[in-house]
Design a protein around this motif. Sequence first.
Motif, short mmCIF file in Angstrom:
data_model
loop_
_atom_site.label_atom_id
_atom_site.label_comp_id
_atom_site.label_asym_id
_atom_site.label_seq_id
_atom_site.Cartn_x
_atom_site.Cartn_y
_atom_site.Cartn_z
N VAL A 1 0.86 -1.18 0.00
CA VAL A 1 0.00 0.00 0.00
C VAL A 1 0.90 1.23 0.00
CG1 VAL A 1 -1.78 1.28 1.25
CG2 VAL A 1 -1.81 -1.21 1.26
N LEU A 2 0.62 2.14 -0.92
CA LEU A 2 1.29 3.43 -0.97
C LEU A 2 0.30 4.46 -0.43
CD1 LEU A 2 3.47 5.46 -1.78
CD2 LEU A 2 2.52 5.41 -4.12
N ARG A 3 0.64 5.04 0.73
CA ARG A 3 -0.24 6.03 1.34
C ARG A 3 0.41 7.41 1.25
NH1 ARG A 3 -1.12 1.89 5.16
NH2 ARG A 3 -3.23 1.10 4.94
N VAL A 4 -0.36 8.36 0.78
CA VAL A 4 0.10 9.74 0.69
C VAL A 4 -0.85 10.58 1.53
CG1 VAL A 4 0.51 11.69 -0.87
CG2 VAL A 4 0.99 9.35 -1.65
N TYR A 5 -0.28 11.26 2.53
CA TYR A 5 -1.08 12.10 3.42
C TYR A 5 -0.88 13.56 3.05
CZ TYR A 5 -1.32 7.86 6.24
OH TYR A 5 -1.54 6.58 6.68
N GLY B 1 -10.62 18.60 1.11
CA GLY B 1 -11.90 17.99 0.75
C GLY B 1 -11.71 16.74 -0.09
N VAL B 2 -12.76 15.96 -0.18
CA VAL B 2 -12.74 14.71 -0.94
C VAL B 2 -12.43 14.99 -2.41
CG1 VAL B 2 -14.14 12.77 -1.73
CG2 VAL B 2 -14.31 13.55 0.63
N ASP B 3 -12.98 16.07 -2.97
CA ASP B 3 -12.73 16.39 -4.38
C ASP B 3 -11.25 16.67 -4.63
OD1 ASP B 3 -15.40 16.09 -4.97
OD2 ASP B 3 -15.85 18.23 -4.86
N GLU B 4 -10.62 17.43 -3.73
CA GLU B 4 -9.19 17.73 -3.88
C GLU B 4 -8.35 16.46 -3.80
OE1 GLU B 4 -8.45 21.86 -1.58
OE2 GLU B 4 -9.60 20.33 -0.49
N LEU B 5 -8.65 15.64 -2.80
CA LEU B 5 -7.89 14.40 -2.62
C LEU B 5 -8.08 13.45 -3.81
CD1 LEU B 5 -8.54 13.82 1.18
CD2 LEU B 5 -6.43 14.68 0.13
N SER B 6 -9.29 13.38 -4.32
CA SER B 6 -9.57 12.52 -5.48
C SER B 6 -8.81 13.01 -6.71
CB SER B 6 -11.06 12.49 -5.79
OG SER B 6 -11.76 11.89 -4.75
N ARG B 7 -8.79 14.34 -6.91
CA ARG B 7 -8.09 14.92 -8.05
C ARG B 7 -6.59 14.58 -7.98
NH1 ARG B 7 -11.08 19.24 -7.92
NH2 ARG B 7 -9.77 20.36 -6.44
N VAL B 8 -5.99 14.78 -6.80
CA VAL B 8 -4.57 14.48 -6.63
C VAL B 8 -4.34 12.99 -6.82
CG1 VAL B 8 -2.67 14.42 -4.97
CG2 VAL B 8 -4.10 16.46 -5.14
N SER B 9 -5.21 12.16 -6.31
CA SER B 9 -5.06 10.71 -6.44
C SER B 9 -5.04 10.29 -7.91
CB SER B 9 -6.18 9.99 -5.69
OG SER B 9 -6.05 8.60 -5.81
N ARG B 10 -5.97 10.82 -8.70
CA ARG B 10 -6.03 10.47 -10.13
C ARG B 10 -4.77 10.94 -10.86
NH1 ARG B 10 -11.30 12.10 -9.40
NH2 ARG B 10 -10.85 14.16 -10.26
N GLU B 11 -4.37 12.19 -10.61
CA GLU B 11 -3.18 12.73 -11.27
C GLU B 11 -1.92 11.98 -10.84
OE1 GLU B 11 -2.86 17.04 -11.12
OE2 GLU B 11 -5.05 17.19 -11.18
N LEU B 12 -1.82 11.68 -9.56
CA LEU B 12 -0.66 10.96 -9.05
C LEU B 12 -0.60 9.56 -9.64
CD1 LEU B 12 1.81 10.75 -7.28
CD2 LEU B 12 0.30 10.17 -5.36
N SER B 13 -1.73 8.90 -9.76
CA SER B 13 -1.78 7.57 -10.34
C SER B 13 -1.22 7.60 -11.76
CB SER B 13 -3.21 7.05 -10.33
OG SER B 13 -3.27 5.76 -10.88
N THR C 1 -1.52 -0.66 -3.94
CA THR C 1 -2.75 0.12 -3.87
C THR C 1 -2.37 1.53 -3.44
OG1 THR C 1 -4.01 -1.83 -3.22
CG2 THR C 1 -4.99 0.31 -2.73
N LEU C 2 -2.88 2.53 -4.16
CA LEU C 2 -2.62 3.93 -3.83
C LEU C 2 -3.76 4.47 -2.99
CD1 LEU C 2 -1.09 6.63 -4.17
CD2 LEU C 2 -2.40 6.96 -6.29
N GLU C 3 -3.42 5.07 -1.84
CA GLU C 3 -4.40 5.74 -0.98
C GLU C 3 -3.92 7.16 -0.73
OE1 GLU C 3 -4.84 3.58 2.67
OE2 GLU C 3 -5.57 1.76 1.67
#
Length: 164
Positions: free
Chosen positions: A39-43, A57-69, A83-85
């Motif tokens: 698991v790769l966790r980014v805080y 917010g969830v939208d910000e975290l989701s955006r970063v998650s997609r771009e980071l992926s 798994t990326l979290e």
Amino acid sequence: MARSETLDRLWELVDPLAAGEGLEVVDIELRHEGRSGRVLRVYLDRLEKRHEDEVPGVDELSRVSRELSDILDVYDVVEGSYTLEVSSPGINRPLRKPEHFARCVGQRVRVHTGEMIGGRRKFLGPLHDAAGDGVVVLQDGREVFIPFGLIVKANVEYDWASSR
């Protein structure tokens, strides 16, 4: 890449991405967790807060998650499957950088060191100062200086008793 090289490279990739969203990287973990694999966790936390308890917010975290992926797929920094979290650091946020400590002066912290300081390796108490090359924690009524180079792990320790 050795683990530390992998984490260093991850920080290099995630920092500008997070900053573009007005966020900062608080911590990155890459660990093996039983059956679920690695698991790769980014805080992430807000760079500037209007309120102390304001979190991304969830939208910000989701955006970063997609771009980071997408970035991780291109640069192939982490070998094999994982798994990326991406999330906020939570109430007992980790403290990694000197500036993290500086923002938490006055708060209760838990610090683990790699070497003994005054006969102990674990400290829990108010963070009195964070300047120069270390921190000062009030432990058992006295100030203890802990050099940054000796800190293995540190986090804010939320004081549930004072929140009542």
